[in-house]
Design an enzyme around this catalytic site. Structure first.
Site, mmCIF file in Angstrom:
data_model
loop_
_atom_site.group_PDB
_atom_site.id
_atom_site.type_symbol
_atom_site.label_atom_id
_atom_site.label_comp_id
_atom_site.label_asym_id
_atom_site.label_seq_id
_atom_site.Cartn_x
_atom_site.Cartn_y
_atom_site.Cartn_z
ATOM 1 N NE ARG A 42 32.007 16.085 -12.422
ATOM 2 C CZ ARG A 42 31.561 17.584 -11.722
ATOM 3 N NH1 ARG A 42 32.564 18.209 -11.747
ATOM 4 N NH2 ARG A 42 30.863 17.012 -10.516
ATOM 5 C CB VAL A 126 9.305 20.344 -6.642
ATOM 6 C CG1 VAL A 126 8.201 21.547 -5.562
ATOM 7 C CG2 VAL A 126 9.461 22.193 -7.533
ATOM 8 C CD GLU A 184 21.874 15.862 -0.150
ATOM 9 O OE1 GLU A 184 22.478 15.519 -0.083
ATOM 10 O OE2 GLU A 184 20.622 15.811 -1.104
ATOM 11 C CE LYS A 199 12.419 20.302 -2.727
ATOM 12 N NZ LYS A 199 12.611 19.313 -1.601
HETATM 13 N N1 HSE Z 1 16.486 17.445 0.507
HETATM 14 C C1 HSE Z 1 15.480 17.249 0.098
HETATM 15 C C2 HSE Z 1 14.373 17.021 1.089
HETATM 16 C C3 HSE Z 1 15.572 16.646 -1.370
HETATM 17 O O1 HSE Z 1 14.984 16.678 2.341
HETATM 18 O O2 HSE Z 1 12.840 16.852 0.916
HETATM 19 C C4 HSE Z 1 15.547 16.503 -2.481
HETATM 20 O O3 HSE Z 1 14.539 18.243 -2.971
#
Ligand code: HSE
Length: 425
Positions: A42, A126, A184, A199
Site C-alpha cells: 500500500r 516462528v 513494538e 508461536k
Molecule cells: N515481537 C516479536 C518478539 C518478534 O519480540 O519476539 C516477532 O515475532
C-alpha cells in the site's frame, strides 16, 4: 521461479537485499533461478531496490500469470488471509512470515493448500531466523517430540534479562526496550504473552500432529514479575525467563506460556537480550537446543528464503500441518515446583503458621528466604517478602494453599507465584 512479494516492510526489504546479494549462490541451490517479478504494497518506497520487479499498490495483483510463488509479508490477518487464500485457490504456493494469520486461520489455510496440492512455507513465522519449523518437520521426523520449552519472544527476554542485569523495574526495562526499538510501539502483544502463545500453537501443531489450537493455550505474560522476584530468584540460584512450553503425555497435550524460574546454569538461562531459543526433548535425542535471532529483517528474510528454496526444489509438497490427533489440550497439569513470594506480616509466629499450612497440605519446602523489614517502619505494621520454593505440586493444589496463606499477608499486596521449570535444558 517467479516471486510476487506482498509488503515492503523490514522483512520484505531484507528479502530483496538477500536475493540481490546472494544471486549466484541462490542459482546453485536449485534448478530454478529465483526472480522477483512483482512487489505490491500500500505504501511505495522509492528508496528500495525492487530488482526490476513491477510495483503495484494492490496486493491482489500478485495472483497473476507472471508469479509462481506468493510471498506474504504484509502482516495482519484479514488482507493477508484474502491474499493467501486467493493464491492457493489459483494453485500457487505461498510463503508467509505471519504467525497471527496462521494462529487464527492456519487450519483452513493448510486444508485449502492440501486440496490444491500446493505448499505453505512458514519458517519465518516462528522465531525469525531460528530454523525451528524445518527442524521439527524434517530433521526430527524420525523421532517423537516429547517436550518443547522455548524462549520465543525477544521483547520479553530483553525485558527480563535487563531487569536482572541492571537491577531495574519492569517498567524501566520496557522503556529501555522501546528506546532501543527492540519492542513494538505498543508492546502489550509481546509483554502479555499473546505473541508467544501464537508461536506455541504453531510449534505444537507441527510437533504433535494436531490442529492449530491457539485459543487453547493458557497464556500468562510477564507484567506481574517484579524486580524483587528477579532478585530473590537470583539468590535462590534461578533466573526468570518467559517460557512457551508444550508437553505430550499419553492422554493430553499440555500447553502453557508463562514466566518460569530456571536454574542459572541451564542453557536457557544463558539466553539474554532479544535472542530466542527453543529446547526440545525427543524420544531419540535426549535434548536439543536451537538458539539465535528471533526477529530482524535479514534473519527473518533468510527464513523466508529457505522456504522459497524448498518450493524451488520440491514444488507441490503438501503443508505439514493438518493431521488431526484427538488428544485433549490442557494447561500445564504435571506437578512442578513453584516459587511463592508471600508478603508476610512481620510478627512473631507467622513463619511457623506458614510452615504449618504447607505441612497440612503435604507440601514440602525446598527453600525459604526471608528478607528483613525496612528498619524505619514500625514492626507491627510492616511486611516482609518471604520467598518459598515448594516441592512439586499441581496448580490447583497451589491455589488451595494460597487461599490459606492469604490471612498471613499484607492485604495491600498479593502473593506472587512463578512456576519452576526443572527440566534440564
Ligand atoms: N515481537 C516479536 C518478539 C518478534 O519480540 O519476539 C516477532 O515475532
Amino acid at each position: 521461479m517467479r516471486l510476487g512479494i506482498a509488503g515492503l516492510g523490514t522483512v520484505a526489504q531484507g528479502l530483496l537485499a538477500l536475493v540481490r546479494e546472494l544471486g549466484t549462490h541462490l542459482d546453485s541451490c536449485s534448478d530454478h533461478a529465483l526472480e522477483v517479478t512483482r512487489v505490491a504494497s500500500r505504501r511505495p518506497r522509492s528508496e528500495v531496490d525492487l530488482l526490476g520487479a513491477t510495483f503495484d499498490s494492490r496486493v491482489d495483483s500478485l495472483v497473476s500469470d507472471d508469479v509462481d510463488v506468493v510471498v506474504e509479508l504484509i502482516g495482519g490477518t484479514e488482507a493477508a488471509r484474502q491474499l493467501v487464500c486467493g493464491a492457493l485457490e489459483a494453485g500457487k504456493p505461498v510463503v508467509t512470515a505471519n504467525k497471527a494469520l496462521l494462529a487464527e486461520h492456519g487450519n483452513s489455510i493448510f486444508e485449502l493448500a492440501r486440496s490444491r496440492g500446493v505448499s505453505v512455507g512458514f519458517e519465518a513465522s516462528v522465531c525469525g531466523g531460528v530454523p525451528i519449523i524445518h527442524t521439527l518437520h524434517t530433521s526430527l521426523a524420525g523421532t517423537q517430540i516429547r517436550e518443547i520449552a522455548g524462549i520465543v519472544n525477544g521483547t520479553c527476554n530483553f525485558v527480563l534479562s535487563t531487569m536482572e542485569e541492571r537491577d531495574v523495574s519492569l517498567a524501566s526495562a520496557v522503556s529501555e526496550a522501546l528506546r532501543l526499538g527492540v519492542a513494538e510501539a505498543d508492546p502489550r502483544f509481546d509483554i502479555d504473552g499473546i505473541d508467544a502463545g501464537q508461536k506455541l500453537s504453531l510449534l505444537a501443531a507441527l510437533a504433535f500432529g494436531m490442529p492449530i489450537r491457539s485459543n487453547a493455550v493458557r497464556v500468562e505474560g510477564i507484567s506481574a514479575v517484579s524486580r524483587e522476584d528477579v532478585r530473590l530468584a537470583g539468590e535462590l540460584g534461578f533466573r526468570i525467563r518467559h517460557i512457551a512450553q508444550a508437553r505430550c503425555g499419553s492422554e493430553a497435550i499440555e500447553l502453557g506460556v508463562h514466566p518460569a524460574l530456571i536454574k542459572c546454569d541451564s542453557t536457557l538461562a544463558q539466553v539474554r537480550g532479544v535472542l530466542n531459543a527453543v529446547a526440545l526433548r525427543t524420544s531419540a535425542l535426549d535434548k536439543l537446543v536451537l538458539l539465535g535471532p528471533g526477529a530482524g529483517g535479514r534473519a527473518t528474510a533468510a527464513a523466508v528464503l529457505s522456504d522459497l528454496l524448498e518450493v524451488a526444489r520440491n514444488r507441490g509438497k503438501p503443508p505439514p500441518i493438518g493431521r488431526t490427533r484427538t488428544l485433549a489440550i490442557t494447561g500445564m497439569k504435571t506437578p512442578s515446583r513453584f516459587y511463592v513470594n508471600v508478603p508476610a506480616l512481620d510478627r512473631p509466629g507467622v513463619m511457623g503458621q506458614l510452615g504449618e499450612i504447607m505441612s497440612n497440605h503435604d507440601v514440602s519446602l525446598d527453600a525459604i528466604l526471608q528478607k528483613p523489614a525496612d528498619a524505619r517502619t514500625p514492626r507491627a505494621r510492616t511486611w516482609v517478602p518471604v520467598a518459598l520454593l515448594t516441592s512439586p505440586i499441581t496448580s490447583s493444589e497451589l491455589a488451595t494453599v494460597l487461599q490459606e496463606l492469604t490471612p498471613l499477608t499484607d492485604p495491600q499486596r498479593s502473593i506472587r507465584t512463578i512456576r519452576v521449570m526443572d527440566s534440564e535444558y
